[in-house]
Motif scaffolding. Structure first.
Motif, mmCIF file in Angstrom:
data_model
loop_
_atom_site.group_PDB
_atom_site.id
_atom_site.type_symbol
_atom_site.label_atom_id
_atom_site.label_comp_id
_atom_site.label_asym_id
_atom_site.label_seq_id
_atom_site.Cartn_x
_atom_site.Cartn_y
_atom_site.Cartn_z
ATOM 1 N N GLY A 1 -21.249 59.816 38.356
ATOM 2 C CA GLY A 1 -20.052 60.126 38.533
ATOM 3 C C GLY A 1 -18.918 59.930 37.118
ATOM 4 N N GLN A 2 -19.612 59.479 36.350
ATOM 5 C CA GLN A 2 -19.280 59.236 34.676
ATOM 6 C C GLN A 2 -19.474 60.255 33.996
ATOM 7 O OE1 GLN A 2 -19.940 55.297 33.203
ATOM 8 N NE2 GLN A 2 -18.719 54.413 34.810
ATOM 9 N N ALA A 3 -20.364 61.051 34.310
ATOM 10 C CA ALA A 3 -20.730 62.064 33.273
ATOM 11 C C ALA A 3 -20.242 63.556 33.399
ATOM 12 C CB ALA A 3 -22.568 62.535 33.905
ATOM 13 N N ASP A 4 -19.993 63.992 32.187
ATOM 14 C CA ASP A 4 -19.355 65.287 31.798
ATOM 15 C C ASP A 4 -20.498 66.348 31.820
ATOM 16 O OD1 ASP A 4 -16.934 64.148 30.889
ATOM 17 O OD2 ASP A 4 -17.848 63.465 29.349
ATOM 18 N N ILE A 5 -21.777 65.830 31.613
ATOM 19 C CA ILE A 5 -23.064 66.585 31.657
ATOM 20 C C ILE A 5 -23.996 65.838 32.668
ATOM 21 C CG2 ILE A 5 -24.767 67.736 30.430
ATOM 22 C CD1 ILE A 5 -22.902 67.712 28.036
ATOM 23 N N VAL A 6 -24.447 66.394 33.576
ATOM 24 C CA VAL A 6 -25.620 65.939 34.351
ATOM 25 C C VAL A 6 -26.814 66.779 34.328
ATOM 26 C CG1 VAL A 6 -26.472 65.139 36.913
ATOM 27 C CG2 VAL A 6 -23.814 65.087 36.080
ATOM 28 N N VAL A 7 -27.950 66.135 33.951
ATOM 29 C CA VAL A 7 -29.249 66.868 33.822
ATOM 30 C C VAL A 7 -30.200 66.353 34.928
ATOM 31 C CG1 VAL A 7 -31.205 67.879 32.526
ATOM 32 C CG2 VAL A 7 -28.963 67.749 31.499
ATOM 33 N N GLN B 1 -25.990 64.512 45.125
ATOM 34 C CA GLN B 1 -25.272 64.763 46.010
ATOM 35 C C GLN B 1 -24.155 65.410 45.472
ATOM 36 O OE1 GLN B 1 -25.648 64.636 49.661
ATOM 37 N NE2 GLN B 1 -27.709 64.444 48.585
ATOM 38 N N ALA B 2 -23.178 66.051 46.067
ATOM 39 C CA ALA B 2 -21.690 66.713 45.511
ATOM 40 C C ALA B 2 -20.935 65.635 45.103
ATOM 41 C CB ALA B 2 -21.630 67.538 46.606
ATOM 42 N N ASP B 3 -20.771 64.610 46.144
ATOM 43 C CA ASP B 3 -19.833 63.610 45.780
ATOM 44 C C ASP B 3 -20.109 62.396 44.694
ATOM 45 O OD1 ASP B 3 -21.441 62.150 47.236
ATOM 46 O OD2 ASP B 3 -20.279 61.803 49.214
ATOM 47 N N TRP B 4 -21.253 62.807 44.161
ATOM 48 C CA TRP B 4 -21.631 62.091 42.938
ATOM 49 C C TRP B 4 -21.042 62.480 41.589
ATOM 50 C CZ3 TRP B 4 -27.654 60.920 42.950
ATOM 51 C CH2 TRP B 4 -27.953 60.429 44.214
ATOM 52 N N ILE B 5 -20.778 63.832 41.825
ATOM 53 C CA ILE B 5 -20.584 64.488 40.566
ATOM 54 C C ILE B 5 -18.922 64.633 40.191
ATOM 55 C CG2 ILE B 5 -20.619 66.931 39.426
ATOM 56 C CD1 ILE B 5 -23.028 67.431 41.494
ATOM 57 N N LYS B 6 -18.811 64.423 38.927
ATOM 58 C CA LYS B 6 -17.349 64.251 38.638
ATOM 59 C C LYS B 6 -17.016 65.602 38.528
ATOM 60 C CE LYS B 6 -15.229 63.315 34.138
ATOM 61 N NZ LYS B 6 -15.512 62.392 32.760
ATOM 62 N N PRO B 7 -15.373 65.899 39.019
ATOM 63 C CA PRO B 7 -15.031 67.283 39.144
ATOM 64 C C PRO B 7 -14.779 67.858 37.720
ATOM 65 C CG PRO B 7 -13.785 65.715 40.726
ATOM 66 C CD PRO B 7 -14.818 64.693 39.788
ATOM 67 N N GLY B 8 -15.371 68.991 37.953
ATOM 68 C CA GLY B 8 -15.431 69.717 36.543
ATOM 69 C C GLY B 8 -16.497 69.571 35.554
ATOM 70 N N ALA B 9 -17.539 68.747 35.836
ATOM 71 C CA ALA B 9 -18.723 68.486 35.218
ATOM 72 C C ALA B 9 -19.725 69.574 34.919
ATOM 73 C CB ALA B 9 -19.607 67.294 35.847
ATOM 74 N N THR B 10 -20.577 69.582 33.963
ATOM 75 C CA THR B 10 -21.591 70.920 33.930
ATOM 76 C C THR B 10 -22.817 70.127 34.578
ATOM 77 O OG1 THR B 10 -20.501 71.619 32.056
ATOM 78 C CG2 THR B 10 -22.821 72.162 32.044
ATOM 79 N N VAL B 11 -23.729 70.778 35.386
ATOM 80 C CA VAL B 11 -24.830 70.412 36.076
ATOM 81 C C VAL B 11 -25.871 71.318 35.728
ATOM 82 C CG1 VAL B 11 -25.575 69.756 38.547
ATOM 83 C CG2 VAL B 11 -23.320 69.344 37.708
ATOM 84 N N ILE B 12 -26.856 70.679 35.034
ATOM 85 C CA ILE B 12 -28.283 71.404 34.849
ATOM 86 C C ILE B 12 -29.231 70.777 35.802
ATOM 87 C CG2 ILE B 12 -29.932 71.974 33.130
ATOM 88 C CD1 ILE B 12 -27.128 73.127 32.259
ATOM 89 N N ASP B 13 -29.665 71.798 36.720
ATOM 90 C CA ASP B 13 -30.797 71.509 37.698
ATOM 91 C C ASP B 13 -31.935 71.955 37.298
ATOM 92 O OD1 ASP B 13 -32.078 70.781 39.964
ATOM 93 O OD2 ASP B 13 -30.818 71.835 41.465
#
Ligand code: NAD
Length: 312
Positions: free
Chosen positions: A220-226, A236-248
């Protein structure tokens, strides 16, 4: 910046980071430069793939790497070896490829069977042909800070999937410097090298793994999640900080009765819901996967250009 508010509801809709389009443009450039190398120097970039055993996923990956080499009109050789091949026989094949002037890159598809020592095999690949970037010296150089920009200290090749992840983050317009990045997974082939690359680009990096406590709060603190875990829809979607960039990075097969094959691929992130929270996100398929292959083609071209003394 990359999200737009949907007319129909108040959710944000993430910008889709199109890995296939980016990979296609990289491959087109590689094809053009490979043709130039052939015309000017008579050098055709050559990639050898080495597949040991019958792992179905590995077979698919190697087949698409081979197919792409052919599409780009480069030279390819494929060794398909039995699962019970001895380590010595495998090492002899790699030494022969190492001595073959038509081969500029050698890719040993991982994982190898348990009776073979992976590091011994990877170390047998000549450094200048290590297009997967897993030779212990290339890995060590990647791990050392302040080396990427120093010729003779930098790794000769950066691993393909991690390099693809960084290219996708850049393509999304996300600023890496100073960003908080969370990498979930610490494997030698994905998580760890992605973390090093982000660190080299001055992100503040946290590496999470199976022993991490309170993962949702860290993510939840991440601007970028890999995400490189190997578990379908784990993030899960509710872990993600709004607006973060997510690389799956995840590639997981799930049953799907609507498909002729009875199955389909999904990532490690709950994409359907996460796209309503993230600022930018990669799809699976069509995100990291095509970039891995494009980076391998780029590395093979680079190896051939170095063999022709065209670049350092
Ligand atoms: P791996 O099994 O080697 O590593 C998985 C990592 O996830 C480990 O570091 C582990 O600590 C971590 N993990 C496991 N459970 C966890 C949990 N509950 N919480 C937090 N972390 C946890 O896998 P890998 O080789 O790194 O691959 C990861 C995924 O990426 C797989 O789905 C694989 O198929 C995919 N992959 C895709 C590409 C591509 O080109 N797109 C390339 C390589 C791997």
């Amino acid at each position: 910046m990359f999200s737009v508010t949907s007319m129909a509801n108040d959710f944000m809709t993430a910008k889709l980071i199109d890995g296939k389009a980016l990979a296609d443009s990289i491959k087109a450039r590689v094809k053009e430069q490979a043709a130039q190398l052939q015309n000017s120097r008579g050098i055709t970039p050559g990639l050898a793939t080495v597949l040991v055993g019958e792992n179905p996923a590995s077979k698919t990956y190697v087949a698409s790497k081979q197919k792409t080499v052919q599409e780009l009109e480069m030279y390819s050789v494929g060794h398909t070896l039995p699962a019970d091949i001895s380590q010595n026989d495998l090492l002899n094949i790699i030494r022969d490829l190492g001595a073959d002037a038509k081969i500029h890159g050698i890719l040993v598809q991982l994982p190898l069977p348990a009776h073979i020592d992976q590091e011994t095999v990877l170390a047998a690949i000549p450094l200048e042909k290590d297009v997967d970037g897993f030779h212990p010296i290339n890995v060590g150089r990647l791990a050392m800070l302040k080396t990427l920009s120093v010729i003779n200290r930098a790794p000769l090749f950066v691993p393909c999937t991690p390099a693809g992840c960084l290219a996708l983050i850049d393509a999304s317009g996300t600023k890496i410097e100073g960003a908080r990045a969370v990498v979930i997974g610490r494997s030698n082939i994905v998580g760890l090298p992605v973390a090093f690359l982000l660190l080299h680009r001055n992100a503040t990096v946290t590496i999470c793994h199976s022993h991490t406590q309170n993962l949702p709060a860290v993510v939840g603190q991440a601007d970028i999640v890999v995400a490189a875990i190997g578990k379908p829809r784990f993030v899960q979607a509710d872990w993600i900080k709004p607006g973060a960039t997510v690389i799956d990075v995840g590639i997981n097969e799930i049953p799907d009765a609507t498909k002729k094959s009875g199955k389909r691929l999904i990532g490690d992130v709950d994409f359907e819901n996460a796209q309503n929270v993230a600022g930018a996100i990669t799809p699976v398929p069509g995100g990291v996967g095509p970039m891995t292959i494009a980076m391998l083609m780029q590395n093979t071209l680079t190896a051939a250009q170095r063999a022709g003394d065209l670049i350092a």
